[in-house]
Design an enzyme around this catalytic site. Structure first.
Site, PDB file in Angstrom:
ATOM      1  N   GLU A 152       9.358 -40.320  51.156  1.00  0.00           N
ATOM      2  CA  GLU A 152      10.081 -41.507  50.667  1.00  0.00           C
ATOM      3  C   GLU A 152      11.116 -40.993  49.675  1.00  0.00           C
ATOM      4  O   GLU A 152      10.827 -40.825  48.489  1.00  0.00           O
ATOM      5  CB  GLU A 152       9.116 -42.462  49.954  1.00  0.00           C
ATOM      6  CG  GLU A 152       8.055 -43.061  50.858  1.00  0.00           C
ATOM      7  CD  GLU A 152       8.560 -44.238  51.680  1.00  0.00           C
ATOM      8  OE1 GLU A 152       9.719 -44.674  51.469  1.00  0.00           O
ATOM      9  OE2 GLU A 152       7.806 -44.723  52.521  1.00  0.00           O
TER      10      GLU A 152
ATOM     11  N   CYS B 256      15.223 -46.553  43.830  1.00  0.00           N
ATOM     12  CA  CYS B 256      15.662 -45.912  45.082  1.00  0.00           C
ATOM     13  C   CYS B 256      16.481 -46.901  45.892  1.00  0.00           C
ATOM     14  O   CYS B 256      17.333 -46.510  46.689  1.00  0.00           O
ATOM     15  CB  CYS B 256      14.468 -45.419  45.873  1.00  0.00           C
ATOM     16  SG  CYS B 256      13.212 -46.668  46.114  1.00  0.00           S
TER      17      CYS B 256
HETATM   18  P1  NAD Z   1      12.238 -35.791  41.630  1.00  0.00           P
HETATM   19  O1  NAD Z   1      12.478 -35.385  43.036  1.00  0.00           O
HETATM   20  O2  NAD Z   1      12.856 -35.018  40.546  1.00  0.00           O
HETATM   21  O3  NAD Z   1      10.660 -35.805  41.346  1.00  0.00           O
HETATM   22  C1  NAD Z   1       9.773 -36.589  42.097  1.00  0.00           C
HETATM   23  C2  NAD Z   1       8.397 -35.979  42.045  1.00  0.00           C
HETATM   24  O4  NAD Z   1       8.396 -34.782  42.804  1.00  0.00           O
HETATM   25  C3  NAD Z   1       7.929 -35.594  40.644  1.00  0.00           C
HETATM   26  O5  NAD Z   1       6.561 -35.837  40.511  1.00  0.00           O
HETATM   27  C4  NAD Z   1       8.230 -34.108  40.605  1.00  0.00           C
HETATM   28  O6  NAD Z   1       7.464 -33.407  39.668  1.00  0.00           O
HETATM   29  C5  NAD Z   1       7.863 -33.732  42.031  1.00  0.00           C
HETATM   30  N1  NAD Z   1       8.449 -32.483  42.521  1.00  0.00           N
HETATM   31  C6  NAD Z   1       9.710 -32.045  42.352  1.00  0.00           C
HETATM   32  N2  NAD Z   1       9.900 -30.866  42.974  1.00  0.00           N
HETATM   33  C7  NAD Z   1       8.729 -30.576  43.577  1.00  0.00           C
HETATM   34  C8  NAD Z   1       8.278 -29.506  44.377  1.00  0.00           C
HETATM   35  N3  NAD Z   1       9.077 -28.485  44.663  1.00  0.00           N
HETATM   36  N4  NAD Z   1       7.008 -29.527  44.847  1.00  0.00           N
HETATM   37  C9  NAD Z   1       6.199 -30.565  44.574  1.00  0.00           C
HETATM   38  N5  NAD Z   1       6.557 -31.609  43.781  1.00  0.00           N
HETATM   39  C10 NAD Z   1       7.808 -31.605  43.297  1.00  0.00           C
HETATM   40  O7  NAD Z   1      12.664 -37.349  41.541  1.00  0.00           O
HETATM   41  P2  NAD Z   1      12.728 -38.289  40.249  1.00  0.00           P
HETATM   42  O8  NAD Z   1      13.898 -37.935  39.425  1.00  0.00           O
HETATM   43  O9  NAD Z   1      11.391 -38.374  39.601  1.00  0.00           O
HETATM   44  O10 NAD Z   1      12.968 -39.714  40.947  1.00  0.00           O
HETATM   45  C11 NAD Z   1      14.205 -40.148  41.410  1.00  0.00           C
HETATM   46  C12 NAD Z   1      14.344 -39.923  42.900  1.00  0.00           C
HETATM   47  O11 NAD Z   1      13.252 -40.514  43.612  1.00  0.00           O
HETATM   48  C13 NAD Z   1      15.579 -40.614  43.449  1.00  0.00           C
HETATM   49  O12 NAD Z   1      16.176 -39.776  44.395  1.00  0.00           O
HETATM   50  C14 NAD Z   1      15.029 -41.871  44.088  1.00  0.00           C
HETATM   51  O13 NAD Z   1      15.856 -42.424  45.071  1.00  0.00           O
HETATM   52  C15 NAD Z   1      13.746 -41.363  44.648  1.00  0.00           C
HETATM   53  N6  NAD Z   1      12.794 -42.440  44.908  1.00  0.00           N
HETATM   54  C16 NAD Z   1      12.572 -42.781  46.218  1.00  0.00           C
HETATM   55  C17 NAD Z   1      11.717 -43.831  46.504  1.00  0.00           C
HETATM   56  C18 NAD Z   1      11.470 -44.256  47.917  1.00  0.00           C
HETATM   57  O14 NAD Z   1      10.493 -44.955  48.139  1.00  0.00           O
HETATM   58  N7  NAD Z   1      12.295 -43.893  48.872  1.00  0.00           N
HETATM   59  C19 NAD Z   1      11.060 -44.507  45.467  1.00  0.00           C
HETATM   60  C20 NAD Z   1      11.309 -44.109  44.145  1.00  0.00           C
HETATM   61  C21 NAD Z   1      12.183 -43.067  43.875  1.00  0.00           C
END
Ligand code: NAD
Length: 510
Positions: A262, A296
């Site tokens: 997602e 998102c």
């Molecule tokens: P992010 O990608 O920085 O982090 C999201 C999560 O992934 C965090 O828990 C982070 O620690 C983890 N993570 C990051 N790199 C990783 C890796 N290499 N291995 C495992 N885990 C890892 O995102 P963010 O800044 O927290 O949130 C914003 C983003 O999330 C935006 O792009 C937004 O659109 C998206 N988002 C999508 C949805 C959806 O349902 N499509 C919902 C909410 C947020």
């Protein structure tokens, strides 16, 4: 705030790992959690190490062997009790979400309500995990498919919905008979510990084994990478940026696991000349400015017909001028801070790049100063004018920046709309049936969500949520998204006393 933290069991030095309600001693680095609201430290957590994660994964795998044996409706009863417990903590949880993440209180309350809704949905689900029956081509044979619990599920969540996204996964997974290991964002770990304490208390009262609901707070390279790579977890549900999804998706694919992704959106709406402009402006204001542009599903692009463009732009700018920016717990405030100063930096950089690429800032985009604003996290929401293919417009900048794009024909608008890598949510504002039907047809929006006269954000849990292309293709929450969390088994029973083979094959008949 201290009172809320106390009521939610978040006092003193905290451990970054919990299984059900029990904290487990951690051996990782310390994490200080800062509120974006006033820039103060809200709590300190000892994060999990790789070894701590390993212990929890083992507990989750062991607990799965027992939890899967509990009849599904009885699992639903446990979920129902969790929903009840959340109801009684709704206000405190909402205040914590506001202070930890920055969204305004009514939106934070809405997020807690979303958890209650998906839990209620999952209670019903626990009695409706239906499989199909098929007519066998062989006489005296019965065929059907059944759905079994899948295993321990790894859930990675983003900061912007620190409670709801986990609950979409965890409540459905529990009904399905799975255990859950949650890696929340390191920006919002307190909400994760608070809800784990509330849900864990119910599990404890039900005398269920430890290891059903687990939270592990830790860095990307410790907990995140371990979780994605762990073969004990047949499903990884990961919510976050496209970059994270690519990385996690690759890791999970390399062990042939299941990845429910997602990821980011770049959501567009089309406004046609027949649109009710009053309704449209109100919907776009909420969609673009709500949660300070950090959903998102935030509206990032508005594609407006040339004939109504000037009027639309002026009305929208008027609406933006009315937005009260301030403390997210104060009444009347519509926009709180961004999650941290880093996010502000990214917004400023995106605006500078936009100007270099020929776009124009029409309104907002300033960093506010003075009083509470000195936290450095408050900005004015921004309206810009750009071409549909300006490179920065094709990216998701996770901040309140809205690009206005002009179109001549609806076909052109749909082309502009679909010409981005992401495919999460979309909408058209129109009172013309032909226009809305074209938008909803297979020649129309290419997104996982397509709305008419409703903005792109604020999805209800009843529908499956997710998007196409770079958004990752996953589906969570309602409809039949539960199927991701179970394994399908196709079964044939021969009660005929003969052995007819499929496709009429005769083999070794005497
Ligand atoms: P992010 O990608 O920085 O982090 C999201 C999560 O992934 C965090 O828990 C982070 O620690 C983890 N993570 C990051 N790199 C990783 C890796 N290499 N291995 C495992 N885990 C890892 O995102 P963010 O800044 O927290 O949130 C914003 C983003 O999330 C935006 O792009 C937004 O659109 C998206 N988002 C999508 C949805 C959806 O349902 N499509 C919902 C909410 C947020």
């Amino acid at each position: 705030m201290n009172d809320v933290l106390r009521k939610l069991g978040l006092e003193g030095p905290l451990m970054g790992t919990m299984t059900n309600r029990s904290a487990i001693r951690c051996h990782g680095e310390n994490l200080e959690v800062f509120s974006p609201v006033e820039g103060r430290c809200m709590g300190k957590i000892v994060q999990a190490s790789v070894e701590d994660f390993g212990r929890v994964a083992e507990m989750a795998a062991d607990a799965f062997l027992e939890w899967r044996l509990v009849p599904a409706p009885k699992r639903g009863e446990v979920v129902r009790r969790i929903a009840q417990a959340v109801r009684s903590h709704k206000k405190d949880l909402a205040v914590l979400i506001s202070m930890e993440m920055g969204k305004i209180l009514p939106e934070a309350e809405g997020e807690v309500q979303e958890m209650i809704d998906i839990a209620d949905f999952s209670v019903g689900l626990s009695r409706t995990l239906y499989g199909l029956t098929m007519h066998s081509e062989r006489p005296g044979h019965r065929m059907y498919e059944q759905w079994h619990p899948l295993g321990p599920v790894g859930v990675i969540t983003a900061f912007n919905f620190p409670l709801a996204v986990w609950s979409w996964n965890a409540m459905v997974a529990m009904a399905a008979g799975d255990t859950v290991i949650w890696k929340p964002s390191s920006k919002t770990p307190l909400t994760a510990l608070a809800i784990s304490t509330i849900a864990g208390r119910v599990l404890e009262e039900e005398s269920l084994p430890e290891g059903i609901l687990n939270v592990v707070i830790g860095g990307r390279s410790t907990v995140g990478e371990q979780l994605a790579a762990d073969r004990r977890l047949p499903l990884i549900s990961a919510t976050g940026s496209v970059g994270m999804g690519r990385h996690v998706g690759r890791t999970v694919a390399s062990r042939l696991g299941r990845a429910l992704l997602e990821l980011g959106g770049n959501n567009g709406v089309i406004v046609t000349p027949s649109a009710d402009l009053d309704l449209t402006i109100r919907a776009i204001l909420f969609g673009a400015v709500g949660t300070a542009g950090q959903r998102c599903t935030t509206i990032r692009r508005v594609i407006v017909h040339r004939r109504i463009f000037p009027r639309f732009r002026d009305l929208l700018m008027d609406a933006y001028r009315q937005v009260v920016i301030g403390h997210p717990l104060d009444e009347g405030v519509l926009m709180g801070p961004l999650v941290d100063v880093d996010a502000v930096g990214k917004m400023r950089r995106a605006l500078a790049v936009l100007e270099q690429q020929g776009g124009r800032i029409l309104y907002g985009g300033q960093v506010l100063r003075g009083g509470i604003y000195d936290a450095g996290t408050y900005v004015t929401p921004c309206i810009c004018e750009a071409e549909h293919d300006t490179p920065i417009v094709l990216e998701e900048t996770f901040a309140p920046i809205l690009y206005l794009i002009c179109y001549e024909s609806l076909e052109e608008a749909i082309h502009f709309h679909n010409a981005v890598p992401q495919g999460l949510s979309s909408a058209i504002f129109t009172n013309d049936l032909r226009e809305s039907e074209l938008f909803l047809s297979h020649r129309g929006s290419d997104c996982g969500i397509a709305n008419v006269n409703v903005g792109t954000s604020g999805a209800e849990i009843g529908g499956a949520f997710g998007g196409e292309k770079d958004t990752g293709g996953g589906r969570e929450a309602g409809s039949d998204a539960w199927k991701w969390y179970m394994r399908r088994q196709t079964t044939t029973i021969n009660w005929s006393g003969e052995l007819p083979l499929a496709q009429g094959i005769r083999f070794g008949d005497r």
